[in-house]
Design a protein around this motif. Structure first.
Motif, PDB file in Angstrom:
ATOM      1  N   GLU A 265     -49.520  37.277  16.666  1.00 33.65           N
ATOM      2  CA  GLU A 265     -49.575  36.317  17.768  1.00 33.65           C
ATOM      3  C   GLU A 265     -48.784  35.054  17.459  1.00 33.65           C
ATOM      4  OE1 GLU A 265     -53.696  35.725  18.591  1.00 33.65           O
ATOM      5  OE2 GLU A 265     -53.978  37.740  19.414  1.00 33.65           O
ATOM      6  N   VAL A 266     -48.798  34.618  16.207  1.00 34.24           N
ATOM      7  CA  VAL A 266     -48.009  33.437  15.833  1.00 34.24           C
ATOM      8  C   VAL A 266     -46.523  33.764  15.909  1.00 34.24           C
ATOM      9  CG1 VAL A 266     -47.503  31.789  14.006  1.00 34.24           C
ATOM     10  CG2 VAL A 266     -49.858  32.492  14.409  1.00 34.24           C
ATOM     11  N   HIS A 267     -46.133  34.956  15.452  1.00 35.64           N
ATOM     12  CA  HIS A 267     -44.734  35.358  15.586  1.00 35.64           C
ATOM     13  C   HIS A 267     -44.316  35.416  17.056  1.00 35.64           C
ATOM     14  CE1 HIS A 267     -43.168  36.210  11.592  1.00 35.64           C
ATOM     15  NE2 HIS A 267     -44.317  36.735  11.259  1.00 35.64           N
ATOM     16  N   ALA A 268     -45.207  35.914  17.915  1.00 36.87           N
ATOM     17  CA  ALA A 268     -44.888  35.964  19.346  1.00 36.87           C
ATOM     18  C   ALA A 268     -44.719  34.554  19.904  1.00 36.87           C
ATOM     19  CB  ALA A 268     -46.001  36.704  20.102  1.00 36.87           C
ATOM     20  N   ALA A 269     -45.572  33.630  19.487  1.00 37.72           N
ATOM     21  CA  ALA A 269     -45.445  32.243  19.933  1.00 37.72           C
ATOM     22  C   ALA A 269     -44.141  31.626  19.441  1.00 37.72           C
ATOM     23  CB  ALA A 269     -46.636  31.425  19.442  1.00 37.72           C
ATOM     24  N   ASP A 284     -32.143  30.471  20.579  1.00 38.38           N
ATOM     25  CA  ASP A 284     -31.752  31.280  19.420  1.00 38.38           C
ATOM     26  C   ASP A 284     -32.287  32.692  19.662  1.00 38.38           C
ATOM     27  OD1 ASP A 284     -31.283  32.490  16.990  1.00 38.38           O
ATOM     28  OD2 ASP A 284     -32.076  30.844  15.782  1.00 38.38           O
ATOM     29  N   VAL A 285     -31.461  33.497  20.353  1.00 39.37           N
ATOM     30  CA  VAL A 285     -31.898  34.829  20.778  1.00 39.37           C
ATOM     31  C   VAL A 285     -32.214  35.705  19.580  1.00 39.37           C
ATOM     32  CG1 VAL A 285     -31.262  36.903  22.061  1.00 39.37           C
ATOM     33  CG2 VAL A 285     -30.587  34.647  22.905  1.00 39.37           C
ATOM     34  N   TYR A 286     -31.396  35.612  18.539  1.00 40.03           N
ATOM     35  CA  TYR A 286     -31.559  36.497  17.388  1.00 40.03           C
ATOM     36  C   TYR A 286     -32.859  36.197  16.634  1.00 40.03           C
ATOM     37  CZ  TYR A 286     -26.737  36.832  18.758  1.00 40.03           C
ATOM     38  OH  TYR A 286     -25.606  36.978  19.500  1.00 40.03           O
ATOM     39  N   SER A 287     -33.176  34.922  16.472  1.00 36.25           N
ATOM     40  CA  SER A 287     -34.445  34.567  15.834  1.00 36.25           C
ATOM     41  C   SER A 287     -35.619  34.977  16.708  1.00 36.25           C
ATOM     42  CB  SER A 287     -34.501  33.061  15.552  1.00 36.25           C
ATOM     43  OG  SER A 287     -33.547  32.699  14.570  1.00 36.25           O
ATOM     44  N   ALA A 288     -35.461  34.851  18.026  1.00 32.02           N
ATOM     45  CA  ALA A 288     -36.522  35.254  18.939  1.00 32.02           C
ATOM     46  C   ALA A 288     -36.796  36.754  18.826  1.00 32.02           C
ATOM     47  CB  ALA A 288     -36.153  34.895  20.381  1.00 32.02           C
ATOM     48  N   LEU A 289     -35.728  37.552  18.773  1.00 33.36           N
ATOM     49  CA  LEU A 289     -35.903  39.001  18.624  1.00 33.36           C
ATOM     50  C   LEU A 289     -36.500  39.339  17.265  1.00 33.36           C
ATOM     51  CD1 LEU A 289     -32.622  40.378  20.227  1.00 33.36           C
ATOM     52  CD2 LEU A 289     -34.902  40.307  21.223  1.00 33.36           C
ATOM     53  N   PHE A 290     -36.096  38.597  16.261  1.00 28.82           N
ATOM     54  CA  PHE A 290     -36.627  38.779  14.913  1.00 28.82           C
ATOM     55  C   PHE A 290     -38.154  38.662  14.924  1.00 28.82           C
ATOM     56  CE2 PHE A 290     -38.075  36.747  10.984  1.00 28.82           C
ATOM     57  CZ  PHE A 290     -37.509  37.528  10.000  1.00 28.82           C
ATOM     58  N   HIS A 291     -38.659  37.594  15.522  1.00 27.86           N
ATOM     59  CA  HIS A 291     -40.110  37.375  15.539  1.00 27.86           C
ATOM     60  C   HIS A 291     -40.813  38.345  16.477  1.00 27.86           C
ATOM     61  CE1 HIS A 291     -40.107  33.903  12.931  1.00 27.86           C
ATOM     62  NE2 HIS A 291     -39.111  33.385  13.624  1.00 27.86           N
ATOM     63  N   CYS A 292     -40.190  38.661  17.585  1.00 24.17           N
ATOM     64  CA  CYS A 292     -40.820  39.592  18.520  1.00 24.17           C
ATOM     65  C   CYS A 292     -40.927  40.979  17.897  1.00 24.17           C
ATOM     66  CB  CYS A 292     -40.015  39.643  19.815  1.00 24.17           C
ATOM     67  SG  CYS A 292     -40.940  40.310  21.217  1.00 24.17           S
ATOM     68  N   ALA A 293     -39.921  41.387  17.107  1.00 24.02           N
ATOM     69  CA  ALA A 293     -39.971  42.691  16.444  1.00 24.02           C
ATOM     70  C   ALA A 293     -41.100  42.747  15.423  1.00 24.02           C
ATOM     71  CB  ALA A 293     -38.632  42.982  15.768  1.00 24.02           C
ATOM     72  N   ILE A 294     -41.290  41.663  14.676  1.00 25.28           N
ATOM     73  CA  ILE A 294     -42.399  41.623  13.717  1.00 25.28           C
ATOM     74  C   ILE A 294     -43.733  41.670  14.467  1.00 25.28           C
ATOM     75  CG2 ILE A 294     -43.554  40.238  11.957  1.00 25.28           C
ATOM     76  CD1 ILE A 294     -40.820  39.105  11.212  1.00 25.28           C
ATOM     77  N   GLU A 466     -49.951  35.221  25.142  1.00 25.34           N
ATOM     78  CA  GLU A 466     -48.789  35.451  25.984  1.00 25.34           C
ATOM     79  C   GLU A 466     -48.893  36.757  26.753  1.00 25.34           C
ATOM     80  OE1 GLU A 466     -48.707  34.780  22.799  1.00 25.34           O
ATOM     81  OE2 GLU A 466     -47.729  32.835  22.601  1.00 25.34           O
ATOM     82  N   ASP A 467     -49.970  37.516  26.537  1.00 26.87           N
ATOM     83  CA  ASP A 467     -50.130  38.824  27.137  1.00 26.87           C
ATOM     84  C   ASP A 467     -50.205  38.723  28.649  1.00 26.87           C
ATOM     85  OD1 ASP A 467     -50.587  41.445  27.580  1.00 26.87           O
ATOM     86  OD2 ASP A 467     -52.538  41.536  26.579  1.00 26.87           O
ATOM     87  N   ASP A 468     -49.418  39.572  29.341  1.00 29.57           N
ATOM     88  CA  ASP A 468     -49.527  39.662  30.782  1.00 29.57           C
ATOM     89  C   ASP A 468     -49.991  41.061  31.147  1.00 29.57           C
ATOM     90  OD1 ASP A 468     -47.295  41.043  30.091  1.00 29.57           O
ATOM     91  OD2 ASP A 468     -46.023  40.276  31.696  1.00 29.57           O
ATOM     92  N   ASP A 469     -50.980  41.541  30.417  1.00 31.21           N
ATOM     93  CA  ASP A 469     -51.503  42.895  30.572  1.00 31.21           C
ATOM     94  C   ASP A 469     -51.912  43.176  32.010  1.00 31.21           C
ATOM     95  OD1 ASP A 469     -52.562  45.422  29.795  1.00 31.21           O
ATOM     96  OD2 ASP A 469     -54.555  44.539  29.658  1.00 31.21           O
TER      97      ASP A 469
END
Length: 509
Positions: A265-269, A284-294, A466-469
């Protein structure tokens, strides 16, 4: 309090035997009873003096991402990070300030944002971890068994080179003659480093695994070449995505499910903060994808966010323009991510996968052989069953001595214990850690699960903020109607049943 307070008390940190133990001054509330309005004031003891280098009152970090790099202090940052891991992600103690290692007036970020206006929740935790210089603090974090939060190469460079923001609150405006020159400070830093490395390494087995939690060296190696302001070449983009996929599918040391979910959840934030360009001129798209992947390893919401990114759609975790980073969007990767999120119980992912499965081209794009109406029907029915059967069951009753789990303080955090007594419709709980709590309502007591603690937590974990379930791609009755329409030419009876179901849901509202 929603967490067991002994988990983050300063003496627990001091049990790790850091080179410099910390002390925290307790605050108090004064009520002026002689005043007709009986005002209440928050008070704390005044801290006077300076440390051995002449530094007076210093704010070492705050609740919105400020970290004092000028003073080069690792102990305050270690205490903040420790509070997060020791509480399994329930809280992070920040706004650490005081004279030397005598601290006062902290702020807590909590999972439920229940600690006042300064509690920024997961976002505040992400702000802290994003600004801690990993290289400068690892000499203390590693001997104490405190894991380093994984950052992208661009973030690591930024944390190591950033200059302090103006931090006006409680910073000493007086410089004392006793401050050593740079050479003396350098000798002190070296002596402190040697002292740290010689400290007793107090680690439990869980701490050993924590040190390697979320290690992503494969991604780091690839990102070094592509996380630049100029964008990525097609070849580099493929390398980045391959590295993300490889890291996301690799095994990581197992800790508690609760902590893994909190880290995710912290990585998603942090992914969202990077999309918002919190520290850069542009996202910073690449850092955003990095954290979202983790985050996607343990968060169905993050997996769904990545799937939507690859399909050219936005998501609260990755709020990027639809035309951003087109070279990194790959719909072929969306299918496995959607399926992963759906397997994790994410209803919006199930609905999205079902819609894609109804169309032959879309189905092939997400990895299916072709259109598969049965798969679509199964996922849509699962969404409906989850929504219809999601209500709480009638409260179970327990006898004295029963092994249970109780919602400590009614704040959503469940801990094991036994029923000590029952009186006037509420229970007294004797927790396994020695504490007790009275007046616990029946709604806040449940039978202890027969499965492991990790699996029990997994079954009841809250989704990421951030969940939009619940934000389905279309209303549920329209989903049933779409599946019914797909069946119309091949199975009229099935189509009729599904149309009736759609009508019933629509009428029910």
């Amino acid at each position: 309090t929603p967490f067991k307070p002994e988990r983050v008390k300063k003496h627990r940190f001091n049990e790790l035997e850091p080179p410099k133990p910390i002390h925290v001054i307790a605050a108090c509330v004064l009520e002026l009873v002689d005043d007709p309005t009986t005002p209440a004031l928050c008070a704390e003891r005044f801290i006077d003096g300076a440390d051995r280098f002449g530094r007076g009152f210093v704010k070492h970090n705050n609740n919105s991402g400020f970290v004092d790099h000028d003073e080069h202090r690792s102990t305050p940052q270690a205490f903040s990070a420790y509070s997060f891991y020791a509480s399994e992600g329930d809280v992070l103690v920040c706004d650490v300030q005081g004279v030397d290692d005598l601290y006062t007036d902290p702020q807590l970020h909590s999972v439920d944002e229940s600690r006042g206006e300064g509690d920024l929740g997961r976002r505040g935790m992400a702000l802290f971890f994003a600004t801690v210089d990993a290289e400068a603090t690892k000499g203390l974090f590693e001997p104490l068994g405190i894991p380093q939060f994984e950052l992208s190469p661009a973030e690591r460079r930024r944390a190591a080179t950033q200059e302090d923001e103006e931090e006006p609150q409680k910073r000493s405006s007086v410089r004392f003659s006793g401050i050593p020159d740079k050479s003396t400070q350098s000798r002190h830093d070296e002596a402190r480093r040697l002292s740290i490395m010689g400290a007793r390494r107090v680690r439990l087995e869980a701490q050993k695994s924590l040190r390697t939690l979320c290690k992503c060296d494969e991604i780091n190696a690839e990102l070094e070449d592509v996380s630049t302001a100029g964008g990525a070449t097609a070849c580099a983009a493929r390398a980045l995505l391959d590295a993300i996929d490889e890291s996301a599918s690799s095994a990581t040391p197992r800790t508690s499910y609760k902590l893994e979910t909190a880290v995710a959840e912290v990585h998603a934030a942090l992914a969202r903060l990077e999309c918002e360009a919190r520290w850069t001129a542009n996202p910073d798209v690449y850092s955003a994808l990095f954290h979202c992947a983790i985050a996607a390893r343990h968060s169905p919401s993050a997996a769904y966010a990545l799937a939507r990114f690859h399909r050219g759609l936005d998501h609260p975790i990755l709020p990027l323009p639809v035309d951003a980073a087109k070279e990194l969007r790959d719909e072929a990767r969306a299918g496995s991510l959607l399926l992963s999120a759906a397997a994790g119980g994410h209803n919006a992912a199930k609905a999205s996968f079902a819609l894609a499965a109804l169309d032959d081209a879309s189905a092939r794009a997400i990895g299916l052989v072709g259109a598969d109406i049965a798969v679509a029907e199964r996922f849509v029915c699962e969404v409906w069953e989850d929504r219809e059967g999601g209500g709480a069951a009638a409260a179970e009753t327990f006898a004295v001595g029963d092994v249970v789990e109780a919602n400590y303080g009614g704040e959503g955090h469940w801990y094991p214990g036994r029923i000590a007594s029952f009186d006037s419709g509420s229970y007294e709980i004797a927790y396994d850690d020695g504490e007790s709590e009275s007046g616990v309502s029946t709604a806040n007591v449940r039978r202890a699960s027969d499965v492991s603690e990790d699996d029990a937590t997994a079954a009841t974990a809250e989704p990421a903020k951030e969940d939009d379930d619940s934000a389905l791609p279309m209303p549920l009755h329209e989903l049933f109607a779409a599946v019914a329409a797909a069946y119309a030419s091949s199975n009229a009876a099935k189509a009729t049943t599904l149309y009736e179901k759609a009508a019933a849901i629509a009428l029910k509202g």
